[in-house]
Design a protein around this motif. Sequence first.
Motif, PDB file in Angstrom:
ATOM      1  N   ALA A 152      32.573  24.920  40.818  1.00 41.89           N
ATOM      2  CA  ALA A 152      33.839  24.592  40.125  1.00 41.89           C
ATOM      3  C   ALA A 152      33.767  23.307  39.264  1.00 41.89           C
ATOM      4  O   ALA A 152      34.046  23.230  38.223  1.00 41.89           O
ATOM      5  CB  ALA A 152      35.016  24.385  41.256  1.00 41.89           C
ATOM      6  N   LYS A 153      32.751  22.471  40.019  1.00 43.97           N
ATOM      7  CA  LYS A 153      32.752  21.072  39.379  1.00 43.97           C
ATOM      8  C   LYS A 153      31.765  21.364  38.205  1.00 43.97           C
ATOM      9  O   LYS A 153      32.137  20.535  36.875  1.00 43.97           O
ATOM     10  CB  LYS A 153      31.967  20.214  40.373  1.00 43.97           C
ATOM     11  CG  LYS A 153      32.060  18.956  39.861  1.00 43.97           C
ATOM     12  CD  LYS A 153      31.719  17.954  41.024  1.00 43.97           C
ATOM     13  CE  LYS A 153      31.249  16.502  40.485  1.00 43.97           C
ATOM     14  NZ  LYS A 153      30.576  15.853  41.465  1.00 43.97           N
ATOM     15  N   ARG A 154      30.595  22.036  38.087  1.00 40.91           N
ATOM     16  CA  ARG A 154      29.727  22.284  36.896  1.00 40.91           C
ATOM     17  C   ARG A 154      30.555  23.095  35.793  1.00 40.91           C
ATOM     18  O   ARG A 154      30.130  22.745  34.871  1.00 40.91           O
ATOM     19  CB  ARG A 154      28.556  23.037  37.532  1.00 40.91           C
ATOM     20  CG  ARG A 154      27.663  22.315  38.504  1.00 40.91           C
ATOM     21  CD  ARG A 154      26.389  22.994  38.873  1.00 40.91           C
ATOM     22  NE  ARG A 154      25.584  23.713  37.769  1.00 40.91           N
ATOM     23  CZ  ARG A 154      24.956  24.693  37.684  1.00 40.91           C
ATOM     24  NH1 ARG A 154      25.277  25.436  38.610  1.00 40.91           N
ATOM     25  NH2 ARG A 154      24.493  25.023  36.561  1.00 40.91           N
ATOM     26  N   VAL A 155      31.385  24.197  36.048  1.00 36.97           N
ATOM     27  CA  VAL A 155      32.097  24.736  35.152  1.00 36.97           C
ATOM     28  C   VAL A 155      33.062  24.021  34.460  1.00 36.97           C
ATOM     29  O   VAL A 155      33.085  24.039  33.089  1.00 36.97           O
ATOM     30  CB  VAL A 155      32.676  26.010  35.875  1.00 36.97           C
ATOM     31  CG1 VAL A 155      33.777  26.986  34.542  1.00 36.97           C
ATOM     32  CG2 VAL A 155      31.626  27.155  36.416  1.00 36.97           C
ATOM     33  N   LYS A 198      34.917  34.899  43.833  1.00 40.18           N
ATOM     34  CA  LYS A 198      34.474  36.029  43.502  1.00 40.18           C
ATOM     35  C   LYS A 198      32.925  36.198  43.043  1.00 40.18           C
ATOM     36  O   LYS A 198      32.261  37.020  43.164  1.00 40.18           O
ATOM     37  CB  LYS A 198      35.459  36.676  42.514  1.00 40.18           C
ATOM     38  CG  LYS A 198      36.841  36.981  43.167  1.00 40.18           C
ATOM     39  CD  LYS A 198      37.756  37.629  42.083  1.00 40.18           C
ATOM     40  CE  LYS A 198      39.137  37.453  42.376  1.00 40.18           C
ATOM     41  NZ  LYS A 198      40.022  37.351  40.997  1.00 40.18           N
ATOM     42  N   ILE A 199      32.842  35.094  42.333  1.00 44.98           N
ATOM     43  CA  ILE A 199      31.522  35.149  41.389  1.00 44.98           C
ATOM     44  C   ILE A 199      30.368  34.923  42.499  1.00 44.98           C
ATOM     45  O   ILE A 199      29.316  35.786  42.570  1.00 44.98           O
ATOM     46  CB  ILE A 199      31.374  34.079  40.553  1.00 44.98           C
ATOM     47  CG1 ILE A 199      32.323  34.579  39.082  1.00 44.98           C
ATOM     48  CG2 ILE A 199      30.068  33.704  39.731  1.00 44.98           C
ATOM     49  CD1 ILE A 199      32.569  33.652  38.322  1.00 44.98           C
ATOM     50  N   LEU A 200      30.550  33.848  43.425  1.00 42.56           N
ATOM     51  CA  LEU A 200      29.589  33.767  44.351  1.00 42.56           C
ATOM     52  C   LEU A 200      29.422  34.878  45.551  1.00 42.56           C
ATOM     53  O   LEU A 200      28.368  35.217  45.717  1.00 42.56           O
ATOM     54  CB  LEU A 200      29.809  32.286  45.066  1.00 42.56           C
ATOM     55  CG  LEU A 200      29.493  31.209  44.359  1.00 42.56           C
ATOM     56  CD1 LEU A 200      29.763  30.144  45.137  1.00 42.56           C
ATOM     57  CD2 LEU A 200      28.336  31.052  43.646  1.00 42.56           C
ATOM     58  N   ASN A 204      23.136  27.858  40.656  1.00 43.82           N
ATOM     59  CA  ASN A 204      22.115  27.327  41.528  1.00 43.82           C
ATOM     60  C   ASN A 204      21.618  28.219  42.799  1.00 43.82           C
ATOM     61  O   ASN A 204      22.983  28.863  43.178  1.00 43.82           O
ATOM     62  CB  ASN A 204      22.124  25.928  41.992  1.00 43.82           C
ATOM     63  CG  ASN A 204      22.049  25.122  40.417  1.00 43.82           C
ATOM     64  OD1 ASN A 204      21.304  25.459  39.636  1.00 43.82           O
ATOM     65  ND2 ASN A 204      22.804  24.193  40.469  1.00 43.82           N
ATOM     66  N   LYS A 205      20.717  28.206  43.398  1.00 47.83           N
ATOM     67  CA  LYS A 205      20.328  29.002  44.567  1.00 47.83           C
ATOM     68  C   LYS A 205      21.465  28.474  45.768  1.00 47.83           C
ATOM     69  O   LYS A 205      21.808  29.199  46.613  1.00 47.83           O
ATOM     70  CB  LYS A 205      18.926  28.620  45.199  1.00 47.83           C
ATOM     71  CG  LYS A 205      18.029  29.670  44.512  1.00 47.83           C
ATOM     72  CD  LYS A 205      16.785  29.546  45.743  1.00 47.83           C
ATOM     73  CE  LYS A 205      15.510  30.224  45.015  1.00 47.83           C
ATOM     74  NZ  LYS A 205      14.459  29.439  44.983  1.00 47.83           N
ATOM     75  N   ASP A 206      21.381  26.922  45.827  1.00 50.97           N
ATOM     76  CA  ASP A 206      22.552  26.473  46.970  1.00 50.97           C
ATOM     77  C   ASP A 206      23.953  26.504  46.501  1.00 50.97           C
ATOM     78  O   ASP A 206      24.720  25.457  47.024  1.00 50.97           O
ATOM     79  CB  ASP A 206      21.758  25.323  47.669  1.00 50.97           C
ATOM     80  CG  ASP A 206      21.542  24.237  46.421  1.00 50.97           C
ATOM     81  OD1 ASP A 206      21.713  24.666  45.276  1.00 50.97           O
ATOM     82  OD2 ASP A 206      21.194  23.111  46.699  1.00 50.97           O
ATOM     83  N   GLU A 207      24.086  26.971  45.473  1.00 46.33           N
ATOM     84  CA  GLU A 207      25.624  26.720  44.757  1.00 46.33           C
ATOM     85  C   GLU A 207      26.742  27.151  45.802  1.00 46.33           C
ATOM     86  O   GLU A 207      26.641  27.903  46.627  1.00 46.33           O
ATOM     87  CB  GLU A 207      25.608  27.653  43.601  1.00 46.33           C
ATOM     88  CG  GLU A 207      26.792  27.201  42.666  1.00 46.33           C
ATOM     89  CD  GLU A 207      26.357  26.044  41.734  1.00 46.33           C
ATOM     90  OE1 GLU A 207      26.682  25.026  41.807  1.00 46.33           O
ATOM     91  OE2 GLU A 207      25.316  26.377  40.947  1.00 46.33           O
ATOM     92  N   THR A 208      27.711  26.160  45.968  1.00 43.08           N
ATOM     93  CA  THR A 208      28.894  26.334  46.880  1.00 43.08           C
ATOM     94  C   THR A 208      30.256  26.466  45.597  1.00 43.08           C
ATOM     95  O   THR A 208      29.937  26.345  44.560  1.00 43.08           O
ATOM     96  CB  THR A 208      29.286  25.098  47.625  1.00 43.08           C
ATOM     97  OG1 THR A 208      29.474  23.920  46.694  1.00 43.08           O
ATOM     98  CG2 THR A 208      28.243  24.938  48.475  1.00 43.08           C
ATOM     99  N   TYR A 209      31.316  26.742  45.980  1.00 43.32           N
ATOM    100  CA  TYR A 209      32.454  27.379  45.274  1.00 43.32           C
ATOM    101  C   TYR A 209      32.557  25.866  44.639  1.00 43.32           C
ATOM    102  O   TYR A 209      32.974  25.729  43.435  1.00 43.32           O
ATOM    103  CB  TYR A 209      33.770  27.429  46.191  1.00 43.32           C
ATOM    104  CG  TYR A 209      33.482  28.653  47.207  1.00 43.32           C
ATOM    105  CD1 TYR A 209      32.761  29.699  46.565  1.00 43.32           C
ATOM    106  CD2 TYR A 209      34.124  28.696  48.126  1.00 43.32           C
ATOM    107  CE1 TYR A 209      32.496  31.167  47.572  1.00 43.32           C
ATOM    108  CE2 TYR A 209      33.997  29.803  49.078  1.00 43.32           C
ATOM    109  CZ  TYR A 209      33.137  30.897  48.614  1.00 43.32           C
ATOM    110  OH  TYR A 209      33.169  31.906  49.550  1.00 43.32           O
ATOM    111  N   LYS A 210      32.668  24.907  45.286  1.00 46.22           N
ATOM    112  CA  LYS A 210      32.767  23.358  45.076  1.00 46.22           C
ATOM    113  C   LYS A 210      31.840  23.066  43.761  1.00 46.22           C
ATOM    114  O   LYS A 210      32.441  22.462  42.920  1.00 46.22           O
ATOM    115  CB  LYS A 210      32.833  22.426  46.158  1.00 46.22           C
ATOM    116  CG  LYS A 210      34.063  21.644  46.161  1.00 46.22           C
ATOM    117  CD  LYS A 210      34.254  20.729  47.265  1.00 46.22           C
ATOM    118  CE  LYS A 210      34.485  19.359  47.119  1.00 46.22           C
ATOM    119  NZ  LYS A 210      34.488  18.233  48.070  1.00 46.22           N
ATOM    120  N   SER A 211      30.638  23.244  44.147  1.00 45.45           N
ATOM    121  CA  SER A 211      29.772  22.570  43.030  1.00 45.45           C
ATOM    122  C   SER A 211      29.919  23.556  41.970  1.00 45.45           C
ATOM    123  O   SER A 211      29.829  22.916  40.668  1.00 45.45           O
ATOM    124  CB  SER A 211      28.403  22.786  43.556  1.00 45.45           C
ATOM    125  OG  SER A 211      28.073  24.066  43.879  1.00 45.45           O
TER     126      SER A 211
END
Length: 186
Positions: A166-169, A123-125, A157-164
């Motif tokens: 989720a990992k960073r959060v 939802k955020i992305l 980040n600009k190229d953020e994915t759901y996966k990246s």
Amino acid sequence: MNKINTAVFISGKGSNLKNLIKFSFKKKSPIKITLIYSNKQNAKGLTFAKQYKIKKKIHSFRNKKKTEKILLLTLKKNKIKLICLAGFMKILSKEFIKKFNGKILNIHPSLLPKYKGLNTHKKILDNKEKFSGCTVHYVSPSLDSGKIILQRKIKINKDETYKSLAKRVLKEEHKLYPEALKKIFN
Ligand code: GRF
């Protein structure tokens, strides 16, 4: 200092659980984890019960009323004064929250009050948010709406994915939960 008897409730992989267990061993930790509860028999996080020799209980939530009744008795028997929800995917009833004689905390992967509920990263992305983060809050009868204790914010980040994302959060969650516990109890 007498550490607070704590139960952690999980449904999944339990990285927050593992992180809290490690934190609980530290001198500055206000908690000790004496019970792990999962509503899922096959929750990966249950392996940490064996690894760290912590008592575990598993009850499906199919009959919520019955399960919550058993849980309340188990919590009382084990003198649990704090519940930390960590990736626990069931909603506790108003009655349970009222009857439990202690505090209940939850960690949520968004900057509440924004993005309550499930699929937060998607939802955020999809909404092209610039920031995300995580929140530790008290559990109240309405979902993800209890009083906020602490939050951590990250820039998307600009190229953020759901996966990246989720990992960073999740990485931030592992810092935030111990910080929130220290804020409340130390
Ligand atoms: C975390 O992102 C937590 O905020 C959410 O579910 C995830 C659980 O991860 N409620 P884990 O099981 O602690 O690894």
